[in-house]
Write an enzyme that holds these catalytic residues in place. Structure first.
Site, PDB file in Angstrom:
ATOM      1  N   GLU A   1       0.870  -1.174   0.000  1.00 21.58           N
ATOM      2  CA  GLU A   1       0.000   0.000   0.000  1.00 21.58           C
ATOM      3  C   GLU A   1       0.907   1.224   0.000  1.00 21.58           C
ATOM      4  O   GLU A   1       1.970   1.223   0.630  1.00 21.58           O
ATOM      5  CB  GLU A   1      -0.918   0.006   1.226  1.00 21.58           C
ATOM      6  CG  GLU A   1      -1.882  -1.173   1.298  1.00 21.58           C
ATOM      7  CD  GLU A   1      -2.872  -1.223   0.145  1.00 21.58           C
ATOM      8  OE1 GLU A   1      -3.124  -0.154  -0.458  1.00 21.58           O
ATOM      9  OE2 GLU A   1      -3.373  -2.310  -0.175  1.00 21.58           O
TER      10      GLU A   1
ATOM     11  N   HIS B   1      -7.136   2.764   1.187  1.00 19.08           N
ATOM     12  CA  HIS B   1      -6.585   1.722   2.061  1.00 19.08           C
ATOM     13  C   HIS B   1      -6.925   1.892   3.535  1.00 19.08           C
ATOM     14  O   HIS B   1      -6.703   0.976   4.327  1.00 19.08           O
ATOM     15  CB  HIS B   1      -5.063   1.619   1.893  1.00 19.08           C
ATOM     16  CG  HIS B   1      -4.339   2.933   1.950  1.00 19.08           C
ATOM     17  ND1 HIS B   1      -4.354   3.761   3.047  1.00 19.08           N
ATOM     18  CD2 HIS B   1      -3.558   3.546   1.015  1.00 19.08           C
ATOM     19  CE1 HIS B   1      -3.613   4.831   2.809  1.00 19.08           C
ATOM     20  NE2 HIS B   1      -3.123   4.737   1.581  1.00 19.08           N
TER      21      HIS B   1
ATOM     22  N   HIS C   1      -7.649  -4.061   0.025  1.00 20.10           N
ATOM     23  CA  HIS C   1      -6.916  -2.808   0.165  1.00 20.10           C
ATOM     24  C   HIS C   1      -6.185  -2.706   1.498  1.00 20.10           C
ATOM     25  O   HIS C   1      -5.929  -1.609   1.993  1.00 20.10           O
ATOM     26  CB  HIS C   1      -7.846  -1.604  -0.034  1.00 20.10           C
ATOM     27  CG  HIS C   1      -8.442  -1.555  -1.410  1.00 20.10           C
ATOM     28  ND1 HIS C   1      -7.665  -1.508  -2.548  1.00 20.10           N
ATOM     29  CD2 HIS C   1      -9.729  -1.583  -1.829  1.00 20.10           C
ATOM     30  CE1 HIS C   1      -8.462  -1.487  -3.608  1.00 20.10           C
ATOM     31  NE2 HIS C   1      -9.715  -1.544  -3.205  1.00 20.10           N
TER      32      HIS C   1
END
Length: 728
Positions: A544, A593, A683
């Site tokens: 991420e 995220h 995510h």
């Protein structure tokens, strides 16, 4: 389908011809009826309009036929392939009545197949109930062991370990967790490959010696001593795992070595106690020699001259008293002091001398290059019952070094090895005929640091022999024209209770928990690209980031990864770490995220996280979804960290394009839905890595059906897709 298209085109052209002919007839009739007729321009306009209408009708008919009988069957074929590979999936609805009938029949067959699979799964579940109980018992036993246990295949892949081994072997020099040990990882990231290889060579040699049924020759284990990265000293006991499948050059009673078990014992404190004891004895000997001599001399004078004057007698008594006081002080000083100048005592291992001789002969006789012939080695006068207590790895290095110097500098073509008993000692000779050297040269060979195969050692031959509590010298016999290096080593008593080798269960009875079936990896000898996809170990990873532009300063804020070993996703073998990017996060990225700036406060920087992740994924194939994006972020950190991720890489996005070229999207959620994978934790880096891993496992049988079975085939197929040309 091509015939249908041709038929459709023929029909369209026929209709066009009919329309044009009709138009011409109508125009002609109209002209005849009116007498004046239309102008040529008007007729052309009418004709063009009719042509456009005919073309539109033809295009629409062709498009509908293509959608109904070309695209739809291709999509159905892809869905059917996925449904065959993974239970629970069904064919969708299609507009064409023929495909509806075919889809209905296909779904009925899939339902019937799923029912059979459920029946088989239930039978398998019942059969595994007892194995699960054994698994729980094994887990409890492994957890209670005070020693570290690691099970590996012949390639050094870790198949099983207990928690104590993970704690002991994954500790770095600074005390941090280096994540060195894990299922599917290579044991050579922890131990020196040469040590493991030497011990395996001993086990295989023992197996060959024991193949004639003489159980006295069969050594059930090998031992070596090594140090961990944290500085702890370990004694390793290696026992073979025997099975029916494996190399044929090490057979014992129809079985062969397919792996090994390492039982590790921390002997750091034991070795330190031995060293302190040696220092104590040394100091007592050195410090007590003078006072004892004086006391003895004074005592002899008093004994020899009982009538000596009292004044002299008192002087000798005073000497005895003073020297006794010095000796007492020496005892007290020695007991409380410690000297670091004495060489630390090295732990030795017991080995059958004939076995050591056979390994030495084979290693010395190995051909060094295509230009140089191999050195011939013969053995003679070998005592088959003689045991030694030595550092076998160092001793073999010394013998190999001496033999190669004889070949290089004196062009000796043959050497002979012998092993005989001489009282309480073992006499080990390395001899040759016809070529002599002087004593000064031989002494320099024994004292110089050893260099073999381009690798230098700080130890000399003399250092190795002294470590084994032995002695070595050069000698020649002019009458027989023979020269030799003679080594005298302490003989050891033969072990009474040799551990037995662990025998893997036959095929079909092997518990899945033990993973003995992947011992067969060691039979594969081709390069990594030619390995089957089902035989490889994988690290499934995801990142991420603060944004989507790594070249414009966006940074990694989380790395998540898990492993696949033996086609199983190891959820417990995971890497999950937040990273302080040292920059702000955009609201758009936080919305995706869910990682807020507060969560990153106090987290380590990327230059501290990447070395741990690099160690976690070492010696595996990397797998990611849209992996080019993640790899670009890692590439941007090469100069900063000095780390390069050069492992083979597979991308599930590209593999999806290979498997389903007619699908409109290859997003991770869409692929998971097509393959029947539940999506959770989206995510987050670890959540995406787990979903990607599940998707990749579903893809493996589909790739195999397409003939894509090796890593090379998967990479080449991926490179041919359109998505492989995207750059970040």
């Amino acid at each position: 389908m091509r015939k249908l298209l041709l038929a459709a085109a023929a029909i369209a052209l026929f209709l066009l011809a009919v329309v044009v002919a009709t138009a011409l007839l109508m125009l002609a009739s109209e002209a005849d009826a009116s007498g004046s007729g239309r102008t040529a321009e008007e007729r052309i306009v009418v004709l063009l309009v009719l042509l456009l209408v005919a073309c539109a009708i033809s295009f629409w008919v062709t498009y509908r036929l293509h959608e109904l009988y070309v695209s739809a069957p291709l999509r159905m074929a892809e869905e059917l392939a996925a449904a065959v590979a993974h239970s629970g999936l069904r064919l969708g609805e299609y507009a064409a009545s023929e495909l509806q009938v075919l889809g209905k029949v296909g779904n009925q067959l899939l339902s019937l197949r799923e029912a059979h699979e459920k029946d088989v799964a239930e039978r398998v579940r019942e059969a595994r109930a007892s194995l699960e109980e054994e698994r729980s018992r094994l887990a409890a036993l492994m957890a209670d062991l005070s020693q570290s246990v690691v099970v590996c295949n012949l390639d050094g892949r870790v198949l099983l370990y207990n928690q104590r081994a993970k704690q002991e072997l994954s500790t770095a020099a600074d005390g941090s967790n280096a994540e060195l040990l894990g299922l599917g990882r290579s044991i050579y990231t922890v131990f020196d490959r040469a040590l493991i290889g030497h011990a395996l060579e001993r086990l295989q040699q023992a197996s060959r010696d024991g193949s004639d049924g003489d159980s006295k020759k069969l050594v059930g284990s090998a031992q070596f001593v090594t140090a961990t990265r944290s500085g702890r000293l370990l004694r390793a006991h290696m026992s073979p795992v025997l099975g029916e499948d494996g190399p044929h050059h090490a057979r014992v009673g129809g079985l062969s070595i397919t792996g090994f078990v390492l039982v590790l014992e921390d002997v750091t404190s034991t070795n330190e106690r031995h060293a302190r004891r040696d220092v104590l004895i040394q100091s007592l000997v050195e410090g007590g020699r003078g006072p004892l001599g004086s006391i003895r001399a004074a005592g002899e004078m008093l004994s020899d001259f009982p009538d000596m004057p009292s004044q002299q007698r008192d002087r000798f008594l005073r000497v005895i008293r003073d020297e006794a006081g010095v000796l007492t002080a020496q005892f007290e000083k020695t007991a409380s002091a410690f000297s670091n100048d004495l060489r630390e005592r090295w732990l030795l291992e017991e080995i059958l001398g004939a076995e050591l001789l056979a390994v030495a002969a084979r290693r010395i006789g190995e051909r060094r290059s295509s230009e140089r012939r191999a050195l011939a080695v013969k053995t003679e006068n070998v005592d088959e019952e003689l045991w030694l207590r030595v550092d076998s790895f160092g001793l073999l290095q010394a013998l190999h070094y001496l033999a190669l110097r004889l070949q290089d500098e004196y062009e000796v073509r043959e050497v002979r090895l012998s092993l005989t008993r001489s009282g309480q000692l073992a006499q080990f000779d390395l001899s040759w005929l016809g070529t002599f050297m002087n004593n000064e040269t031989a002494m320099s060979w024994l004292q110089d640091p050893m260099t073999t195969g381009g690798e230098a050692s700080p130890l000399s031959v003399t250092d190795v022999i002294e470590r084994c509590n032995g002695d070595i010298w050069f000698q020649r016999e002019r009458v027989s024209h023979r020269a030799f290096f003679r080594t005298m080593l302490p003989a050891a008593e033969a072990p009474k209770d040799l551990p037995r080798a662990i025998v893997a269960a036959p095929e079909g009875e092997r518990p899945e928990f033990y993973d003995f079936d992947i011992f067969l990896w060691s039979a594969v000898s081709h390069e990594l690209d030619d390995r089957l996809l089902t035989e490889l170990s994988y690290t499934i990873f995801d990142t991420e980031t603060t944004g989507l532009q790594p070249s414009e300063g966006d940074e990694i804020i989380q790395i998540g990864a898990t492993r696949i070993v033996n086609r199983r996703l190891l959820r417990q073998e995971c890497f999950d770490q937040l990273v302080d990017p040292r920059r702000s996060l955009s609201p758009q990225s936080v919305a995706i995220h869910g990682i807020t700036p507060e969560l990153l406060v106090g987290q380590p920087y990327i230059d501290a996280v990447l070395p741990k992740f690099h160690a976690f994924c070492a010696d595996t194939v990397l797998v990611g979804h849209n992996a080019a994006f993640d790899m670009r972020f890692l590439q941007m950190k090469e100069k900063q960290t000095g780390l390069r991720f050069e492992q083979a890489l597979l991308d599930t996005l590209l593999l999806s394009a290979v498997l389903h070229p007619n699908q409109t999207t290859h997003r991770l959620e869409a692929i998971a839905e097509r393959l029947g994978v539940s999506v959770f934790g989206r995510h987050t880096a670890l959540g995406d890595a787990i979903v990607t891993g599940e998707v990749f496992l579903k893809m493996l049988p589909l790739l195999a059906e397409m003939g894509i079975k090796t890593l090379r085939q998967a990479r080449e197929a991926s490179q041919r897709t359109y998505h492989a040309r995207l750059k970040y």
